[in-house]
Design a protein around this motif. Sequence first.
Motif, PDB file in Angstrom:
ATOM      1  N   LYS A   1       0.851  -1.185   0.000  1.00 52.67           N
ATOM      2  CA  LYS A   1       0.000   0.000   0.000  1.00 52.67           C
ATOM      3  C   LYS A   1       0.891   1.240   0.000  1.00 52.67           C
ATOM      4  N   PHE A   2       0.372   2.329  -0.557  1.00 50.78           N
ATOM      5  CA  PHE A   2       1.124   3.594  -0.565  1.00 50.78           C
ATOM      6  C   PHE A   2       0.336   4.651   0.190  1.00 50.78           C
ATOM      7  N   GLN A   3       1.061   5.490   0.907  1.00 47.81           N
ATOM      8  CA  GLN A   3       0.446   6.626   1.586  1.00 47.81           C
ATOM      9  C   GLN A   3       1.319   7.848   1.328  1.00 47.81           C
ATOM     10  N   ILE A   4       0.724   9.030   1.526  1.00 52.74           N
ATOM     11  CA  ILE A   4       1.503  10.264   1.440  1.00 52.74           C
ATOM     12  C   ILE A   4       1.927  10.639   2.852  1.00 52.74           C
TER      13      ILE A   4
ATOM     14  N   ASP B   1      -7.803   2.478   1.293  1.00 52.97           N
ATOM     15  CA  ASP B   1      -6.812   3.097   2.169  1.00 52.97           C
ATOM     16  C   ASP B   1      -6.359   2.043   3.159  1.00 52.97           C
ATOM     17  N   ARG B   2      -5.058   1.997   3.429  1.00 57.74           N
ATOM     18  CA  ARG B   2      -4.540   0.930   4.290  1.00 57.74           C
ATOM     19  C   ARG B   2      -5.290   0.892   5.627  1.00 57.74           C
ATOM     20  N   PHE B   3      -5.631  -0.309   6.037  1.00 58.73           N
ATOM     21  CA  PHE B   3      -6.355  -0.500   7.287  1.00 58.73           C
ATOM     22  C   PHE B   3      -5.333  -0.732   8.388  1.00 58.73           C
ATOM     23  N   ARG B   4      -5.318   0.139   9.392  1.00 60.42           N
ATOM     24  CA  ARG B   4      -4.335  -0.017  10.458  1.00 60.42           C
ATOM     25  C   ARG B   4      -4.573  -1.309  11.218  1.00 60.42           C
ATOM     26  N   PRO B   5      -3.542  -2.167  11.312  1.00 60.34           N
ATOM     27  CA  PRO B   5      -3.752  -3.457  11.980  1.00 60.34           C
ATOM     28  C   PRO B   5      -4.134  -3.286  13.444  1.00 60.34           C
ATOM     29  N   GLY B   6      -4.804  -4.297  13.947  1.00 58.13           N
ATOM     30  CA  GLY B   6      -5.178  -4.279  15.356  1.00 58.13           C
ATOM     31  C   GLY B   6      -6.676  -4.283  15.520  1.00 58.13           C
ATOM     32  N   PHE B   7      -7.100  -4.640  16.704  1.00 60.47           N
ATOM     33  CA  PHE B   7      -8.508  -4.733  17.006  1.00 60.47           C
ATOM     34  C   PHE B   7      -9.074  -3.331  17.183  1.00 60.47           C
ATOM     35  N   ASN B   8     -10.215  -3.046  16.573  1.00 57.45           N
ATOM     36  CA  ASN B   8     -10.875  -1.775  16.827  1.00 57.45           C
ATOM     37  C   ASN B   8     -12.309  -2.047  17.266  1.00 57.45           C
TER      38      ASN B   8
ATOM     39  N   PHE C   1      -4.410   9.790  -5.505  1.00 57.48           N
ATOM     40  CA  PHE C   1      -3.954  10.845  -4.597  1.00 57.48           C
ATOM     41  C   PHE C   1      -3.793  12.190  -5.315  1.00 57.48           C
ATOM     42  N   ASP C   2      -4.271  12.277  -6.560  1.00 60.75           N
ATOM     43  CA  ASP C   2      -4.163  13.516  -7.345  1.00 60.75           C
ATOM     44  C   ASP C   2      -2.719  13.951  -7.553  1.00 60.75           C
ATOM     45  N   ILE C   3      -1.842  12.997  -7.795  1.00 63.54           N
ATOM     46  CA  ILE C   3      -0.427  13.316  -8.042  1.00 63.54           C
ATOM     47  C   ILE C   3      -0.057  12.642  -9.354  1.00 63.54           C
ATOM     48  N   GLY C   4      -0.510  13.197 -10.450  1.00 64.89           N
ATOM     49  CA  GLY C   4      -0.151  12.663 -11.760  1.00 64.89           C
ATOM     50  C   GLY C   4      -0.789  11.308 -12.031  1.00 64.89           C
ATOM     51  N   GLU C   5      -0.222  10.630 -13.005  1.00 66.78           N
ATOM     52  CA  GLU C   5      -0.804   9.363 -13.437  1.00 66.78           C
ATOM     53  C   GLU C   5      -0.254   8.202 -12.621  1.00 66.78           C
ATOM     54  N   ASP C   6      -0.969   7.090 -12.686  1.00 67.21           N
ATOM     55  CA  ASP C   6      -0.460   5.861 -12.095  1.00 67.21           C
ATOM     56  C   ASP C   6       0.779   5.441 -12.868  1.00 67.21           C
ATOM     57  N   ARG C   7       1.778   4.960 -12.157  1.00 68.18           N
ATOM     58  CA  ARG C   7       2.955   4.462 -12.875  1.00 68.18           C
ATOM     59  C   ARG C   7       3.523   3.250 -12.158  1.00 68.18           C
ATOM     60  N   LYS C   8       4.251   2.460 -12.901  1.00 70.24           N
ATOM     61  CA  LYS C   8       4.852   1.259 -12.333  1.00 70.24           C
ATOM     62  C   LYS C   8       5.828   1.664 -11.252  1.00 70.24           C
ATOM     63  N   PHE C   9       5.748   0.998 -10.109  1.00 66.12           N
ATOM     64  CA  PHE C   9       6.652   1.316  -9.013  1.00 66.12           C
ATOM     65  C   PHE C   9       8.042   0.769  -9.348  1.00 66.12           C
ATOM     66  N   PRO C  10       9.074   1.652  -9.401  1.00 71.50           N
ATOM     67  CA  PRO C  10      10.384   1.166  -9.823  1.00 71.50           C
ATOM     68  C   PRO C  10      11.116   0.369  -8.730  1.00 71.50           C
TER      69      PRO C  10
END
Lengths: 259, 240
Positions: free
Chosen positions: A63-66, B86-93, A170-179
């Motif tokens: 998963k990716f997050q900002i 969106d990533r689900f934070r592990p653990g019991f909620n 995430f509104d940051i450009g296009e999807d791209r292959k993760f290098p």
Amino acid sequence: MAQPLVPELLRTHLAELASRDQRADGRGRWEGRELSLEVGVLDRAEGSARVQMGDTIVFCGIKFQIQTPYPDRPDEGGLMTSAELRPGAGRHIEPGPPSPESIEMSRVVDRGIRESGCIDTKDLCIIPGEKVWQVIIDCFAISDDGNLFDAFGLAAIAALHNATLPGERFDIGEDRKFPVNKTPIMCSYQKVGGRFVYDSNREEEVGGDERIHITLGEGDHVHSLQKGLKGVFTASEFVEIMEAAKVRCSELRKLVDSM
Amino acid sequence: MGYSDVQMIDENGNRVDGRKAGDIRPIEIELGVVPVADGSASMRWGTNYVIASVYGPMEAHPRKIQRQERAVLDVRYNMAPFSTTDRFRPGFNRRSREISKVTSDALESVVLLELYPRSKIRVEIEVICAEAGTRCVGLTAASLALADAGIPMTDMVVSVASGKINGIVVCDLNKEEDNYGAADLPMGVLPNSGELVFLQMDGDLSPSEFQEAWDYNMEAALKIHVLMKEAIAKKYGGGQ
């Protein structure tokens, strides 16, 4: 983890087998269990893999997050690895907060990937000092019949190679292959009946001693090592498993790179 | 744009994925997917993917949880961190704790617990991929895993939800519909007796809409029960 009722009987049995150069399930010393690797198996993950080694089954999802970068590294993205040993994966796994075992697993997998340099953290920068990508590797055990370390390690690198950066969401450009430009591979060896074997199953884990995890990259470069559990080993034993690891890691690297 | 302005059903009564109001999503069932468990089952239901595993009957410890006259069920519903967008934070909620409890209450109503005094049966529900209706998939998969473990039950539990979108009652909402849904009625049905062991509801339904949703669930439960029996027969043989 729960203790087996008759550990000494099991240890004696495994030692007897070892003295005849045999293993409980008939494998050779350096022989792995039947392996299957699939990628792109999870609909909600940006990259994913499923690994089955004998009766051990794991998933890995990317998963990716900002996030905001660390002040001392304003142009570098982040990498986080978690490993979950859910009680569904075996009767020996207790419910509750992350166990020391699962934390060790996630950290060993993390080190192999991080130190190999297969992810260019500068490539994860969106706005220096403000916004960077965080890559999250979530390893998840479905069935634990031993050697979750290698299953997690293999699933993690295969899932990374399979991942797509979700720019659009995430509104940051296009999807791209993760290098991902390298393929670090972890191989684990456990002392069972007085000698090291590759890919121990649950029975060998319960009746065995110390284990050693080796992560090798291209050209047999060493990227992470870990000795776990109680036990002593000699330099010549280490040389022996290192040679075995070089062979097995390059086989597995070919498999991952062919996906 | 308000929720009710988004058109999720076209003039021919077709839903976003082409289903009619009473149709359920495609379902695939597999038994014995966790080799180390005493019983297990996976369900792919739409893009939901849930794995349930069962351990036991086993010794119940600590002793204070033991019941002299019956077994205790220890049910856990959990979402994998990569199961959601969106990533689900592990653990019991709180949410997973509540779902674990109502799932346990439902299963306790069918498992013949009095056959195993002072013991414990562990039921672990892992949501690997979530779409909508994971609690229903989890409960249904758990009853399949209990059957796979050979634990006697008075009946299987089939769980399914109906809801309302654009003022129309529909069965088995998918993710897009769920986002705009105005009501949700999940039920756990015993297909042989028509009794219920699980019921929740939130939203807004008129008496006639409520009846319609109820009937959709009852109808769907019988269809799903056929698939469950097929999956069991596929592994163990025997008639329907």
